[in-house]
Design a protein around this motif. Structure first.
Motif, PDB file in Angstrom:
ATOM      1  N   ILE A  36     -11.150   7.954  -9.255  1.00  0.00           N
ATOM      2  CA  ILE A  36     -12.073   7.495  -9.877  1.00  0.00           C
ATOM      3  C   ILE A  36     -12.284   8.457 -11.371  1.00  0.00           C
ATOM      4  CG2 ILE A  36     -13.561   5.858 -10.510  1.00  0.00           C
ATOM      5  CD1 ILE A  36     -14.600   5.444  -8.031  1.00  0.00           C
ATOM      6  N   VAL A  37     -11.900   7.944 -12.099  1.00  0.00           N
ATOM      7  CA  VAL A  37     -11.811   8.981 -13.429  1.00  0.00           C
ATOM      8  C   VAL A  37     -12.473   7.979 -14.745  1.00  0.00           C
ATOM      9  CG1 VAL A  37     -10.505  10.476 -15.024  1.00  0.00           C
ATOM     10  CG2 VAL A  37      -9.469   9.799 -12.636  1.00  0.00           C
ATOM     11  N   GLY A  38     -13.392   9.020 -15.016  1.00  0.00           N
ATOM     12  CA  GLY A  38     -13.944   8.100 -16.445  1.00  0.00           C
ATOM     13  C   GLY A  38     -13.526   8.154 -17.450  1.00  0.00           C
ATOM     14  N   SER A  72     -19.428  10.149 -18.845  1.00  0.00           N
ATOM     15  CA  SER A  72     -18.553   9.901 -18.593  1.00  0.00           C
ATOM     16  C   SER A  72     -18.241   9.304 -16.422  1.00  0.00           C
ATOM     17  CB  SER A  72     -17.009  10.274 -18.863  1.00  0.00           C
ATOM     18  OG  SER A  72     -17.304  11.762 -18.468  1.00  0.00           O
ATOM     19  N   GLN A  73     -18.432  10.946 -16.370  1.00  0.00           N
ATOM     20  CA  GLN A  73     -19.083  11.253 -14.835  1.00  0.00           C
ATOM     21  C   GLN A  73     -20.071  10.588 -14.082  1.00  0.00           C
ATOM     22  OE1 GLN A  73     -17.840  14.034 -12.980  1.00  0.00           O
ATOM     23  NE2 GLN A  73     -18.877  12.497 -11.806  1.00  0.00           N
ATOM     24  N   ALA A  89     -18.530   7.045 -13.598  1.00  0.00           N
ATOM     25  CA  ALA A  89     -17.455   7.200 -12.510  1.00  0.00           C
ATOM     26  C   ALA A  89     -18.407   7.180 -11.496  1.00  0.00           C
ATOM     27  CB  ALA A  89     -16.221   8.247 -12.801  1.00  0.00           C
ATOM     28  N   ARG A 145     -17.766   4.020  -8.212  1.00  0.00           N
ATOM     29  CA  ARG A 145     -18.208   4.566  -6.406  1.00  0.00           C
ATOM     30  C   ARG A 145     -18.889   4.099  -6.004  1.00  0.00           C
ATOM     31  NH1 ARG A 145     -20.013   9.236  -3.209  1.00  0.00           N
ATOM     32  NH2 ARG A 145     -17.846   9.491  -1.737  1.00  0.00           N
ATOM     33  N   SER A 164     -15.382  11.264  -7.474  1.00  0.00           N
ATOM     34  CA  SER A 164     -14.819  10.678  -9.181  1.00  0.00           C
ATOM     35  C   SER A 164     -15.146  11.986  -9.841  1.00  0.00           C
ATOM     36  CB  SER A 164     -16.132   9.471  -9.095  1.00  0.00           C
ATOM     37  OG  SER A 164     -17.461  10.357  -8.270  1.00  0.00           O
ATOM     38  N   GLY A 189     -15.452  12.888 -14.119  1.00  0.00           N
ATOM     39  CA  GLY A 189     -15.749  11.778 -15.689  1.00  0.00           C
ATOM     40  C   GLY A 189     -14.930  12.860 -16.579  1.00  0.00           C
ATOM     41  N   VAL A 194     -11.742   3.049 -17.685  1.00  0.00           N
ATOM     42  CA  VAL A 194     -11.703   3.677 -15.405  1.00  0.00           C
ATOM     43  C   VAL A 194     -10.674   3.679 -15.044  1.00  0.00           C
ATOM     44  CG1 VAL A 194     -13.000   3.504 -14.100  1.00  0.00           C
ATOM     45  CG2 VAL A 194     -13.698   3.144 -15.627  1.00  0.00           C
TER      46      VAL A 194
END
Length: 230
Positions: free
Chosen positions: A134-136, A151-152, A155, A159, A175, A177, A197
């Motif tokens: 999962i990328v933020g 962003s982290q 993400a 999750r 995850s 970010g 996301v």
């Protein structure tokens, strides 16, 4: 040249009021709504496994944070920064427009349905054997370092919802970010699309089953009883 009398002006005023009332009575065109996520949309984007990707997620997190702290005079503007993890762009990916509360990792209620559709896809038979990242992301506003941290957290929030609310096995999800260090639309660094996301297929779930053991050797025969003495 036509001259307007007081009555003419009054009539024109009434026409203007009537026109306004007509416009108010007309149904407003709905705002452009976000296309609803469906399970099949997610599956179609992610179900393209070729080989496992080698991604050191903790190392990538540290790399992103360190670059966001850069204060070099020669630091390029957001539009010209190279992507920090270009290999990620080669992975099967689904981009989700998840709405968060301003400057927080709190997912707004309207987006829980979207996260639920993602969960439905991840538990479908075609995607069940795989792991995901999962990328933020964050648009290029505010401080770069803060954007990475936010962003982290976002993400991580997705999750956590997938694991705790929708019961996706935790070992299938990681995850990270990327903040504004890998903009989704570099030409428009402040565009909302950069807040999306991403869900990326990374590889197959490691076989956690214990290795098969050989069948135990046949139990040794009991020793023969000694002959009785007479």
């Amino acid at each position: 040249m036509m001259r307007l009398t007081t009555r003419g002006l009054r009539d024109l005023g009434l026409l203007g009021v009537l026109g306004t009332l007509v416009l108010l009575a007309m149904p407003l065109a709905p705002a452009q709504a976000q296309t609803a996520i469906t399970r099949d949309d997610v599956i179609a984007k992610l179900n393209h496994y070729e080989t496992d990707a080698t991604i050191d997620v903790p190392a990538l997190r540290q790399q992103v944070l360190e670059r966001s702290r850069s204060r070099s005079k020669n630091e390029p503007p957001p539009q010209k920064r190279p992507p920090i993890a270009p290999d990620l762009t080669n992975l099967p990916t689904f981009n989700a427009d998840i709405q968060f509360d301003v400057d927080t990792p709190i997912v707004l209620p309207d987006s829980y349905q979207s996260v639920g559709r993602i969960a439905d896809a991840l538990t479908h038979a075609s995607l069940l054997p795989y792991t995901f990242l999962i990328v933020g992301h964050i648009e290029s506003t505010g401080r770069r370092e803060n954007n990475v941290l936010l962003s982290q957290r976002r993400a991580d929030a997705i999750r956590d919802i997938l694991v705790n609310t929708f019961k996706i096995t935790a070992k299938r999800l990681q995850s990270v970010g990327l903040g504004e260090e890998q903009l989704l639309d570099p030409a428009r660094p402040n565009a909302p699309v950069n807040n999306q996301v991403q869900i990326m297929l990374v590889g197959k779930v490691a076989d956690s089953a214990p290795p098969a053991h050989p069948a135990p050797a046949a139990a040794a025969k009991k020793p023969a009883k000694p002959a009785k003495r007479h």
